[in-house]
Scaffold this motif. Structure first.
Motif, short mmCIF file in Angstrom:
data_model
loop_
_atom_site.label_atom_id
_atom_site.label_comp_id
_atom_site.label_asym_id
_atom_site.label_seq_id
_atom_site.Cartn_x
_atom_site.Cartn_y
_atom_site.Cartn_z
N LEU A 193 -7.65 14.52 -20.09
CA LEU A 193 -7.38 13.59 -18.99
C LEU A 193 -8.25 13.95 -17.79
CD1 LEU A 193 -3.48 13.24 -18.78
CD2 LEU A 193 -5.10 11.96 -20.19
N ALA A 194 -8.74 12.93 -17.13
CA ALA A 194 -9.47 13.15 -15.87
C ALA A 194 -8.69 12.45 -14.76
CB ALA A 194 -10.88 12.58 -15.97
N PRO A 195 -7.93 13.20 -13.96
CA PRO A 195 -7.21 12.55 -12.86
C PRO A 195 -8.19 12.06 -11.81
CG PRO A 195 -6.76 14.93 -12.89
CD PRO A 195 -7.69 14.65 -14.03
N GLN A 196 -8.18 10.77 -11.58
CA GLN A 196 -9.19 10.19 -10.67
C GLN A 196 -8.58 9.43 -9.50
OE1 GLN A 196 -11.72 7.81 -13.19
NE2 GLN A 196 -12.74 9.61 -14.05
N GLY A 197 -7.31 9.08 -9.61
CA GLY A 197 -6.79 8.25 -8.53
C GLY A 197 -5.29 8.29 -8.38
N ILE A 198 -4.85 7.69 -7.27
CA ILE A 198 -3.43 7.46 -7.02
C ILE A 198 -3.22 5.94 -7.14
CG2 ILE A 198 -1.53 7.64 -5.36
CD1 ILE A 198 -3.04 9.79 -3.90
N ALA A 199 -2.12 5.54 -7.74
CA ALA A 199 -1.78 4.13 -7.79
C ALA A 199 -0.39 3.93 -7.21
CB ALA A 199 -1.81 3.60 -9.22
N VAL A 200 -0.20 2.77 -6.57
CA VAL A 200 1.11 2.44 -6.02
C VAL A 200 1.27 0.93 -6.07
CG1 VAL A 200 0.32 2.27 -3.60
CG2 VAL A 200 2.68 2.92 -4.07
N HIS A 201 2.47 0.48 -6.30
CA HIS A 201 2.77 -0.96 -6.26
C HIS A 201 4.25 -1.05 -5.94
CE1 HIS A 201 2.97 -5.22 -7.26
NE2 HIS A 201 4.05 -4.93 -7.96
N ILE A 202 4.60 -1.62 -4.79
CA ILE A 202 5.99 -1.50 -4.35
C ILE A 202 6.83 -2.75 -4.62
CG2 ILE A 202 5.57 0.32 -2.66
CD1 ILE A 202 5.56 -1.81 -0.46
N GLY A 203 6.21 -3.79 -5.10
CA GLY A 203 7.01 -4.98 -5.41
C GLY A 203 6.17 -6.23 -5.26
N SER A 204 6.82 -7.35 -5.52
CA SER A 204 6.12 -8.63 -5.53
C SER A 204 6.77 -9.58 -4.53
CB SER A 204 6.22 -9.20 -6.95
OG SER A 204 5.38 -10.29 -7.12
N GLN A 205 5.98 -10.55 -4.08
CA GLN A 205 6.45 -11.53 -3.08
C GLN A 205 6.93 -10.80 -1.82
OE1 GLN A 205 5.80 -14.45 -2.58
NE2 GLN A 205 7.28 -15.24 -1.16
N LEU A 206 6.08 -9.89 -1.33
CA LEU A 206 6.38 -9.23 -0.06
C LEU A 206 6.07 -10.18 1.08
CD1 LEU A 206 6.30 -6.64 -1.92
CD2 LEU A 206 5.63 -5.43 0.15
N THR A 207 6.97 -10.23 2.03
CA THR A 207 6.75 -11.14 3.16
C THR A 207 6.63 -10.39 4.48
OG1 THR A 207 9.13 -11.44 3.31
CG2 THR A 207 7.92 -13.08 2.05
N GLU A 208 6.66 -9.06 4.39
CA GLU A 208 6.52 -8.26 5.62
C GLU A 208 5.45 -7.20 5.41
OE1 GLU A 208 10.31 -6.63 6.88
OE2 GLU A 208 11.28 -8.25 5.78
N ILE A 209 4.84 -6.79 6.49
CA ILE A 209 3.78 -5.79 6.40
C ILE A 209 4.35 -4.37 6.45
CG2 ILE A 209 3.20 -5.62 8.88
CD1 ILE A 209 0.62 -5.85 6.02
N ALA A 210 5.53 -4.20 7.08
CA ALA A 210 6.06 -2.85 7.31
C ALA A 210 6.23 -2.04 6.02
CB ALA A 210 7.37 -2.93 8.10
N PRO A 211 6.78 -2.60 4.95
CA PRO A 211 6.92 -1.79 3.73
C PRO A 211 5.56 -1.29 3.22
CG PRO A 211 8.22 -3.79 3.57
CD PRO A 211 7.38 -3.94 4.79
N TYR A 212 4.55 -2.14 3.34
CA TYR A 212 3.20 -1.70 2.95
C TYR A 212 2.76 -0.52 3.81
CZ TYR A 212 1.96 -5.62 -0.14
OH TYR A 212 1.89 -6.50 -1.19
#
Ligand code: LLP
Length: 421
Positions: A193-212
């Motif tokens: 394995l070559a660790p190359q990155g971090i991934a994140v996805h917190i949900g869909s149909q976000l309507t606010e910027i704060a959680p991001y």
């Protein structure tokens, strides 16, 4: 919905009148505007570029996996975010280079990993230690090194529908931040394995910027911490999730989102991957349906239409609200009626809208269910033995049926009746 507008009293998709299309194709059908797809992609890219970000857009194929849609984005230089071997196969067939494909999902099988390694994809977003061990083994058997991003669960509340939030600690997704350092250390130890990155996805149909902003801050801190430990990562995958306006939501504009990304992560100096799905396709699609009957019940008026929950499950599954408009332009003077718009399926849940104010409609009238390009056709089923709605793509005054209606023999033809019957 700038690619859908009334002209000469009839709703048009780009330059094509929907009443004519309905005659030629039959209802119900999904329709996608290629102009709308292209604008959505370009607008998102322009917002990222305006912030000077080093970015790659990997379209989340799950939102609408039709190859014509994926090919539209491929032609604009997109990559793809896939979550199954089926999606990987579609993305490659539609012209997305393997070097631009990320493979996400909590349950990748060994078979899927092997196929993705053979294809030579950009990265696997791994979500657990057992998955990591499996990927290391499969890569080892093939004598290759698997490029890996670890998906972390930042424990932030995306404040969206409970069924589509993914970044809370109780959700099945990602490795929690407290264990992320150990997971990266383990990935670095594994020979294949070559660790190359971090991934994140917190949900869909976000309507606010704060959680991001919360999630991005946590990712920035993790990135710096890992760098401090000598784990130098090459990129960050920020997932998708940016919402659209179905009713009166005011999701962050891509420019606001891009500015937030820049503020939190711009200083890290690594390329960023984005996985938008809904944002690129929702508003480019409509579901055109015809009223079969207008039925006056004891307490309410029902418009029974020929599309149903098997064609579009979002209202049933998430109580989603979709704008519904008549294809014949209503005259300004007519007063609306309050109706329930329902499908023919034998369940009360087969309801597209309740208490909806609509210009008076009757049997034979056409309606367009709007913003159904994302998570529409792809979540369809054949429940009640209904054939899947055909799909059509429009460009200017031209259209093509990109998924024809199948006949009933094709629908039932896959049933195998055991020899003893
Ligand atoms: N990346 C990952 C890892 C995802 O799980 C998803 C969506 C996306 C990107 C794309 O998210 P988008 O930009 O489309 O919000 N069926 C539901 C939505 C499910 C979303 C699942 N994951 C609906 O109809 O609302």
């Amino acid at each position: 919905m700038t690619h859908f507008h009334y002209k000469g009293g009839v709703l048009h998709a780009e330059d094509l009148p929907l009443d004519r299309l309905a005659e030629e194709i039959g209802t119900p059908f999904y329709l996608y505007s290629s102009g709308a797809l292209e604008s959505a992609y370009r607008d998102f890219g322009a917002a990222l570029a305006a912030e000077g970000l080093d970015y790659r857009i990997c379209y989340a194929v799950k939102a609408n996996p039709h190859q014509a849609i994926v090919a539209t984005f491929a032609a604009l230089g997109a990559g793809a975010d896939v979550v199954s071997l089926g999606e990987l196969t579609r993305a490659l067939a539609a012209g997305i280079p393997a070097s631009r494909i990320v493979f996400a999902g909590v349950g990748k099988t060994a078979v899927e990993m092997a196929a993705a390694l053979d294809a030579g994809i950009l990265q696997f977003n791994v979500e657990s230690l057992p998955e990591m061990e499996t990927l290391d083994r499969i890569a080892g058997e093939k004598g290759v090194v698997a490029p890996v991003a670890i998906r972390v669960n930042p424990d932030v509340d995306a404040r969206t529908h409970a069924k589509i939030t993914t970044g809370k600690s109780e959700n099945k997704f990602g490795i929690d931040l407290a264990h992320a350092g150990a997971a990266f250390a383990r990935a670095a130890e594994l020979p294949n394995l070559a660790p190359q990155g971090i991934a994140v996805h917190i949900g869909s149909q976000l309507t606010e910027i704060a959680p991001y902003e919360d999630a991005f801050a946590k990712i920035a801190a993790l990135f710096a911490e890992l760098r401090g430990q000598g784990i130098a990562l090459e990129r960050i995958d920020l997932g998708g999730g940016l919402g659209v306006t179905y009713r009166d939501e005011t999701p962050p504009d891509p420019a606001v989102y891009a500015a937030a990304v820049k503020r939190s992560l711009g200083q890290l100096g690594v390329p960023l991957i984005f996985e938008p799905g809904r944002l690129l396709v929702a508003e480019a699609g409509i579901l055109v349906t015809r009223v079969i009957y207008a039925k006056d019940g004891a307490t309410r008026r029902f418009l029974v239409v020929d599309a149903a929950m098997n064609d579009l499950i979002r209202p049933t599954l998430y109580d989603a609200w979709h704008k519904i408009v008549p294809v014949a332009e209503p005259s300004g003077t007519v007063s609306p009626q309050t109706v329930d718009i329902v499908g023919p399926i034998c369940e009360t849940g087969d309801t597209f809208a309740r208490d909806r104010a609509l210009p008076p409609a009757t049997s034979g009238d056409l309606l367009a269910i709007c913003s159904t390009g994302a998570y529409g056709a792809t979540m369809a089923s054949t429940y009640n033995s209904r054939v899947p709605a055909p799909e059509v793509m429009v460009r200017g005054d031209a259209y093509e049926v990109i998924k024809p209606r199948i006949d009933y023999q094709a629908l039932i033809g896959q049933d195998v009746i055991p020899g003893w019957l």
